[in-house]
Write a protein that holds these residues in place. Sequence first.
Motif, PDB file in Angstrom:
ATOM      1  N   MET A   1       0.831  -1.179   0.000  1.00  0.00           N
ATOM      2  CA  MET A   1       0.000   0.000   0.000  1.00  0.00           C
ATOM      3  C   MET A   1       0.879   1.248   0.000  1.00  0.00           C
ATOM      4  N   THR A   2       0.374   2.287  -0.562  1.00  0.00           N
ATOM      5  CA  THR A   2       1.109   3.543  -0.568  1.00  0.00           C
ATOM      6  C   THR A   2       0.824   4.316   0.707  1.00  0.00           C
ATOM      7  N   ASP A   3       1.600   5.336   0.946  1.00  0.00           N
ATOM      8  CA  ASP A   3       1.456   6.130   2.161  1.00  0.00           C
ATOM      9  C   ASP A   3       0.578   7.352   1.957  1.00  0.00           C
ATOM     10  N   LYS A   4      -0.355   7.306   1.056  1.00  0.00           N
ATOM     11  CA  LYS A   4      -1.269   8.422   0.842  1.00  0.00           C
ATOM     12  C   LYS A   4      -2.294   8.456   1.978  1.00  0.00           C
ATOM     13  N   PRO A   5      -2.767   9.630   2.361  1.00  0.00           N
ATOM     14  CA  PRO A   5      -3.721   9.714   3.460  1.00  0.00           C
ATOM     15  C   PRO A   5      -5.112   9.172   3.127  1.00  0.00           C
ATOM     16  N   ASP A   6      -5.406   8.955   1.849  1.00  0.00           N
ATOM     17  CA  ASP A   6      -6.749   8.505   1.491  1.00  0.00           C
ATOM     18  C   ASP A   6      -6.823   6.990   1.296  1.00  0.00           C
ATOM     19  N   ASN A   7      -5.871   6.235   1.810  1.00  0.00           N
ATOM     20  CA  ASN A   7      -5.887   4.780   1.659  1.00  0.00           C
ATOM     21  C   ASN A   7      -7.124   4.156   2.291  1.00  0.00           C
ATOM     22  N   LEU A   8      -7.531   4.641   3.443  1.00  0.00           N
ATOM     23  CA  LEU A   8      -8.699   4.097   4.124  1.00  0.00           C
ATOM     24  C   LEU A   8      -9.957   4.301   3.277  1.00  0.00           C
ATOM     25  N   PHE A   9     -10.103   5.493   2.715  1.00  0.00           N
ATOM     26  CA  PHE A   9     -11.285   5.775   1.913  1.00  0.00           C
ATOM     27  C   PHE A   9     -11.282   4.991   0.601  1.00  0.00           C
ATOM     28  N   ARG A  10     -10.116   4.802   0.023  1.00  0.00           N
ATOM     29  CA  ARG A  10      -9.993   4.004  -1.199  1.00  0.00           C
ATOM     30  C   ARG A  10     -10.378   2.552  -0.918  1.00  0.00           C
ATOM     31  N   TRP A  11      -9.880   2.003   0.190  1.00  0.00           N
ATOM     32  CA  TRP A  11     -10.211   0.631   0.583  1.00  0.00           C
ATOM     33  C   TRP A  11     -11.707   0.501   0.868  1.00  0.00           C
ATOM     34  N   LEU A  12     -12.257   1.468   1.600  1.00  0.00           N
ATOM     35  CA  LEU A  12     -13.681   1.442   1.924  1.00  0.00           C
ATOM     36  C   LEU A  12     -14.536   1.507   0.659  1.00  0.00           C
ATOM     37  N   GLY A  13     -14.135   2.323  -0.301  1.00  0.00           N
ATOM     38  CA  GLY A  13     -14.857   2.407  -1.567  1.00  0.00           C
ATOM     39  C   GLY A  13     -14.843   1.091  -2.321  1.00  0.00           C
ATOM     40  N   ARG A  14     -13.712   0.404  -2.320  1.00  0.00           N
ATOM     41  CA  ARG A  14     -13.640  -0.908  -2.980  1.00  0.00           C
ATOM     42  C   ARG A  14     -14.562  -1.911  -2.304  1.00  0.00           C
ATOM     43  N   GLN A  15     -14.608  -1.887  -0.980  1.00  0.00           N
ATOM     44  CA  GLN A  15     -15.469  -2.822  -0.251  1.00  0.00           C
ATOM     45  C   GLN A  15     -16.939  -2.557  -0.556  1.00  0.00           C
ATOM     46  N   VAL A  16     -17.319  -1.288  -0.593  1.00  0.00           N
ATOM     47  CA  VAL A  16     -18.708  -0.935  -0.927  1.00  0.00           C
ATOM     48  C   VAL A  16     -19.034  -1.401  -2.339  1.00  0.00           C
ATOM     49  N   GLY A  17     -18.099  -1.232  -3.263  1.00  0.00           N
ATOM     50  CA  GLY A  17     -18.316  -1.688  -4.637  1.00  0.00           C
ATOM     51  C   GLY A  17     -18.513  -3.186  -4.725  1.00  0.00           C
ATOM     52  N   HIS A  18     -17.727  -3.956  -3.979  1.00  0.00           N
ATOM     53  CA  HIS A  18     -17.868  -5.414  -3.977  1.00  0.00           C
ATOM     54  C   HIS A  18     -19.241  -5.832  -3.440  1.00  0.00           C
ATOM     55  N   VAL A  19     -19.656  -5.207  -2.348  1.00  0.00           N
ATOM     56  CA  VAL A  19     -20.950  -5.550  -1.744  1.00  0.00           C
ATOM     57  C   VAL A  19     -22.086  -5.148  -2.684  1.00  0.00           C
ATOM     58  N   LYS A  20     -21.982  -3.988  -3.290  1.00  0.00           N
ATOM     59  CA  LYS A  20     -23.031  -3.516  -4.198  1.00  0.00           C
ATOM     60  C   LYS A  20     -23.185  -4.481  -5.370  1.00  0.00           C
ATOM     61  N   ARG A  21     -22.062  -4.939  -5.939  1.00  0.00           N
ATOM     62  CA  ARG A  21     -22.127  -5.863  -7.070  1.00  0.00           C
ATOM     63  C   ARG A  21     -22.663  -7.236  -6.646  1.00  0.00           C
ATOM     64  N   ALA A  22     -22.362  -7.658  -5.427  1.00  0.00           N
ATOM     65  CA  ALA A  22     -22.824  -8.962  -4.947  1.00  0.00           C
ATOM     66  C   ALA A  22     -24.324  -8.954  -4.655  1.00  0.00           C
ATOM     67  N   VAL A  23     -24.862  -7.823  -4.227  1.00  0.00           N
ATOM     68  CA  VAL A  23     -26.270  -7.736  -3.860  1.00  0.00           C
ATOM     69  C   VAL A  23     -27.158  -7.498  -5.082  1.00  0.00           C
ATOM     70  N   LYS A  24     -26.624  -6.863  -6.115  1.00  0.00           N
ATOM     71  CA  LYS A  24     -27.394  -6.542  -7.312  1.00  0.00           C
ATOM     72  C   LYS A  24     -27.900  -7.822  -7.978  1.00  0.00           C
ATOM     73  N   PRO A  25     -29.181  -7.871  -8.365  1.00  0.00           N
ATOM     74  CA  PRO A  25     -29.704  -9.056  -9.036  1.00  0.00           C
ATOM     75  C   PRO A  25     -28.953  -9.342 -10.334  1.00  0.00           C
ATOM     76  N   ALA A  26     -28.677 -10.600 -10.548  1.00  0.00           N
ATOM     77  CA  ALA A  26     -27.946 -11.001 -11.746  1.00  0.00           C
ATOM     78  C   ALA A  26     -28.848 -10.923 -12.963  1.00  0.00           C
TER      79      ALA A  26
END
Length: 67
Positions: A1-26
């Motif tokens: 991981m890089t030492d940018k201050p927005d790493n937490l928000f980037r990680w959180l955004g990826r997690q939300v994206g994964h959950v959103k795609r998993a919940v969306k009807p196929a």
Amino acid sequence: MTDKPDNLFRWLGRQVGHVKRAVKPAEKVVYQREQVEEKDHPDDPNLTLRRTTKDEVVEKNDSGLVT
């Protein structure tokens, strides 16, 4: 991981994206047709008018499972 201050928000955004795609009807595309029509412009022969039409039949899977 890089030492940018927005790493937490980037990680959180990826997690939300994964959950959103998993919940969306196929959806399964049963039929797809793309048609392109071209026509010369009546006033300017250097221009071409183009219309693209895409027809699809989509079957939704309510279980949320990807098939």
